[in-house]
Design a protein around this motif. Sequence first.
Motif: not given
Length: 66
Positions: A18-33
Motif C-alpha cells: 500500500l502507498r498514498a496516492d497523493g490525493e488522500g487515497g490509497v494506491d498499490y505498489a509492486p515494490l516496498i521501496v
Amino acid sequence: MRIVHRYYVQSTEDHSFLRADGEGGVDYAPLIVNATPFTTPEAAADAVHDHCGGEGVVFPCYQLET
C-alpha cells in the motif's frame, strides 16, 4: 534524527504494497521501496481490513525520522 517504528502493509492476494496516492487515497505498489509506511500498528491493521479485504500482512520496521 531519531529512530521510529513504522509499519508496511502487503496484500497476500497479489503481493503489492500500500502507498498514498497523493490525493488522500490509497494506491498499490509492486515494490516496498515505493510503499508508504503507517505510523501505528492500528492504522496498518485497519488498512489491511479496508484495502486488502483482510488478506494482508503488516511488516514492522525501524526508520530514521528526518
